[in-house]
Design a protein around this motif. Structure first.
Motif, mmCIF file in Angstrom:
data_model
loop_
_atom_site.group_PDB
_atom_site.id
_atom_site.type_symbol
_atom_site.label_atom_id
_atom_site.label_comp_id
_atom_site.label_asym_id
_atom_site.label_seq_id
_atom_site.Cartn_x
_atom_site.Cartn_y
_atom_site.Cartn_z
ATOM 1 N N ASP A 77 21.072 -42.616 -19.865
ATOM 2 C CA ASP A 77 22.403 -43.232 -19.789
ATOM 3 C C ASP A 77 22.490 -44.157 -18.572
ATOM 4 O O ASP A 77 23.003 -45.274 -18.659
ATOM 5 N N ARG A 78 21.983 -43.673 -17.440
ATOM 6 C CA ARG A 78 22.011 -44.494 -16.225
ATOM 7 C C ARG A 78 21.147 -45.735 -16.390
ATOM 8 O O ARG A 78 21.527 -46.831 -15.968
ATOM 9 N N LEU A 79 19.985 -45.581 -17.014
ATOM 10 C CA LEU A 79 19.125 -46.744 -17.253
ATOM 11 C C LEU A 79 19.830 -47.775 -18.137
ATOM 12 O O LEU A 79 19.702 -48.980 -17.913
ATOM 13 N N GLY A 80 20.587 -47.306 -19.129
ATOM 14 C CA GLY A 80 21.357 -48.226 -19.971
ATOM 15 C C GLY A 80 22.398 -48.979 -19.166
ATOM 16 O O GLY A 80 22.591 -50.195 -19.344
ATOM 17 N N SER A 81 23.074 -48.282 -18.260
ATOM 18 C CA SER A 81 24.057 -48.933 -17.385
ATOM 19 C C SER A 81 23.384 -49.945 -16.473
ATOM 20 O O SER A 81 23.911 -51.044 -16.247
ATOM 21 N N LEU A 82 22.241 -49.565 -15.941
ATOM 22 C CA LEU A 82 21.506 -50.480 -15.069
ATOM 23 C C LEU A 82 21.047 -51.725 -15.814
ATOM 24 O O LEU A 82 21.086 -52.836 -15.278
ATOM 25 N N ARG A 83 20.616 -51.537 -17.058
ATOM 26 C CA ARG A 83 20.178 -52.678 -17.869
ATOM 27 C C ARG A 83 21.331 -53.668 -18.054
ATOM 28 O O ARG A 83 21.168 -54.878 -17.878
ATOM 29 N N ALA A 84 22.509 -53.139 -18.369
ATOM 30 C CA ALA A 84 23.688 -54.003 -18.551
ATOM 31 C C ALA A 84 24.054 -54.685 -17.231
ATOM 32 O O ALA A 84 24.365 -55.892 -17.210
ATOM 33 N N ALA A 85 23.994 -53.936 -16.131
ATOM 34 C CA ALA A 85 24.321 -54.509 -14.826
ATOM 35 C C ALA A 85 23.333 -55.603 -14.441
ATOM 36 O O ALA A 85 23.726 -56.648 -13.895
ATOM 37 N N TYR A 86 22.070 -55.381 -14.737
ATOM 38 C CA TYR A 86 21.040 -56.373 -14.417
ATOM 39 C C TYR A 86 21.320 -57.688 -15.138
ATOM 40 O O TYR A 86 21.260 -58.766 -14.536
ATOM 41 N N HIS A 87 21.631 -57.595 -16.426
ATOM 42 C CA HIS A 87 21.863 -58.815 -17.217
ATOM 43 C C HIS A 87 23.177 -59.503 -16.846
ATOM 44 O O HIS A 87 23.313 -60.715 -17.055
ATOM 45 N N ALA A 88 24.118 -58.747 -16.289
ATOM 46 C CA ALA A 88 25.388 -59.333 -15.876
ATOM 47 C C ALA A 88 25.321 -59.912 -14.466
ATOM 48 O O ALA A 88 26.231 -60.622 -14.037
ATOM 49 N N GLU A 89 24.248 -59.638 -13.765
ATOM 50 C CA GLU A 89 24.119 -60.026 -12.350
ATOM 51 C C GLU A 89 23.300 -61.300 -12.217
ATOM 52 O O GLU A 89 22.259 -61.452 -12.838
ATOM 53 N N ASP A 90 23.777 -62.203 -11.378
ATOM 54 C CA ASP A 90 23.049 -63.442 -11.104
ATOM 55 C C ASP A 90 22.297 -63.386 -9.770
ATOM 56 O O ASP A 90 21.343 -64.124 -9.565
ATOM 57 N N ASP A 91 22.733 -62.526 -8.881
ATOM 58 C CA ASP A 91 22.149 -62.423 -7.555
ATOM 59 C C ASP A 91 20.824 -61.662 -7.620
ATOM 60 O O ASP A 91 20.770 -60.513 -8.062
ATOM 61 N N GLN A 92 19.761 -62.306 -7.162
ATOM 62 C CA GLN A 92 18.437 -61.685 -7.237
ATOM 63 C C GLN A 92 18.323 -60.437 -6.365
ATOM 64 O O GLN A 92 17.624 -59.500 -6.723
ATOM 65 N N ALA A 93 18.992 -60.415 -5.237
ATOM 66 C CA ALA A 93 18.949 -59.222 -4.374
ATOM 67 C C ALA A 93 19.579 -58.041 -5.110
ATOM 68 O O ALA A 93 19.063 -56.917 -5.063
ATOM 69 N N ALA A 94 20.676 -58.284 -5.788
ATOM 70 C CA ALA A 94 21.325 -57.225 -6.564
ATOM 71 C C ALA A 94 20.438 -56.800 -7.730
ATOM 72 O O ALA A 94 20.312 -55.601 -8.017
ATOM 73 N N GLN A 95 19.810 -57.767 -8.390
ATOM 74 C CA GLN A 95 18.896 -57.440 -9.490
ATOM 75 C C GLN A 95 17.724 -56.610 -8.981
ATOM 76 O O GLN A 95 17.297 -55.658 -9.635
ATOM 77 N N ARG A 96 17.218 -56.962 -7.802
ATOM 78 C CA ARG A 96 16.105 -56.223 -7.213
ATOM 79 C C ARG A 96 16.516 -54.766 -6.967
ATOM 80 O O ARG A 96 15.758 -53.838 -7.254
ATOM 81 N N ALA A 97 17.709 -54.546 -6.440
ATOM 82 C CA ALA A 97 18.203 -53.184 -6.188
ATOM 83 C C ALA A 97 18.353 -52.414 -7.498
ATOM 84 O O ALA A 97 18.030 -51.223 -7.574
ATOM 85 N N ILE A 98 18.810 -53.084 -8.530
ATOM 86 C CA ILE A 98 18.974 -52.449 -9.847
ATOM 87 C C ILE A 98 17.618 -52.032 -10.402
ATOM 88 O O ILE A 98 17.442 -50.900 -10.876
ATOM 89 N N VAL A 99 16.649 -52.928 -10.330
ATOM 90 C CA VAL A 99 15.314 -52.625 -10.840
ATOM 91 C C VAL A 99 14.672 -51.510 -10.012
ATOM 92 O O VAL A 99 13.997 -50.628 -10.561
ATOM 93 N N ALA A 100 14.899 -51.497 -8.712
ATOM 94 C CA ALA A 100 14.352 -50.437 -7.859
ATOM 95 C C ALA A 100 14.926 -49.084 -8.261
ATOM 96 O O ALA A 100 14.193 -48.084 -8.323
ATOM 97 N N GLU A 101 16.220 -49.031 -8.540
ATOM 98 C CA GLU A 101 16.823 -47.770 -8.991
ATOM 99 C C GLU A 101 16.261 -47.350 -10.353
ATOM 100 O O GLU A 101 15.960 -46.176 -10.570
ATOM 101 N N ALA A 102 16.096 -48.318 -11.244
ATOM 102 C CA ALA A 102 15.528 -48.012 -12.567
ATOM 103 C C ALA A 102 14.109 -47.465 -12.427
ATOM 104 O O ALA A 102 13.739 -46.498 -13.109
#
Length: 156
Positions: A77-102
């Motif tokens: 479930d968390r990975l699904g939320s992270l996937r949606a957050a990643y695609h909604a995010e334009d900031d690479q630093a934020a995307q990096r944090a999302i991928v690190a959590e995943a």
């Protein structure tokens, strides 16, 4: 069946589980019906049935207990939320944090699966050891001859 919601009995029948199982999974927090009727009856959508199929796969096919199932579902479930957050995010630093959590979640899931595999390998090894002992015992036994009881032969 787009948009159609099933009653609990229909969902149970389609999923080959009991109504009691659906209620139990809801009580444990593993499965939540998508909707309720105005009278409060549970209504299940296709997504709910897919989640139920995933629960059964983890439990029946992979041998996870319900606590392990909860851990996997929570992670997924968390990975699904992270996937949606990643695609909604334009900031690479934020995307990096999302991928690190995943990646961290994925690593924890891999470790849980590895621990399960090690326990299964230990159990398999125990069975193989017993099979060797059984085979040796069987080889050491005399073959069955005539099934007559000594002293019970013909009397003269």
């Amino acid at each position: 069946m787009t948009g159609q919601r099933l009653r609990i009995g229909e969902a149970a029948a389609r999923s080959a589980v009991s109504v009691r199982t659906l209620r139990y999974y809801e009580e444990l927090g593993l499965l939540t019906p998508s909707a309720h009727s105005p009278g409060g009856a549970r209504r299940y959508a296709e997504e709910d049935l897919a989640r139920l199929a995933r629960i059964r796969e983890l439990k029946d096919l992979l041998g996870f207990n319900l606590d392990e199932v909860r851990t996997v579902l929570t992670a997924e479930d968390r990975l699904g939320s992270l996937r949606a957050a990643y695609h909604a995010e334009d900031d690479q630093a934020a995307q990096r944090a999302i991928v690190a959590e995943a990646l961290e979640i994925n690593t924890r899931l891999q470790a849980a699966v590895q621990a399960k595999l090690e326990r299964l390998a230990t159990f398999k090894g125990e069975l193989e050891t017993k099979a060797v002992r059984y085979t040796a015992s069987l080889a050491g036994l005399q073959p069955l001859k005539d099934a007559t009881v000594p002293g019970a032969g013909p009397r003269g």
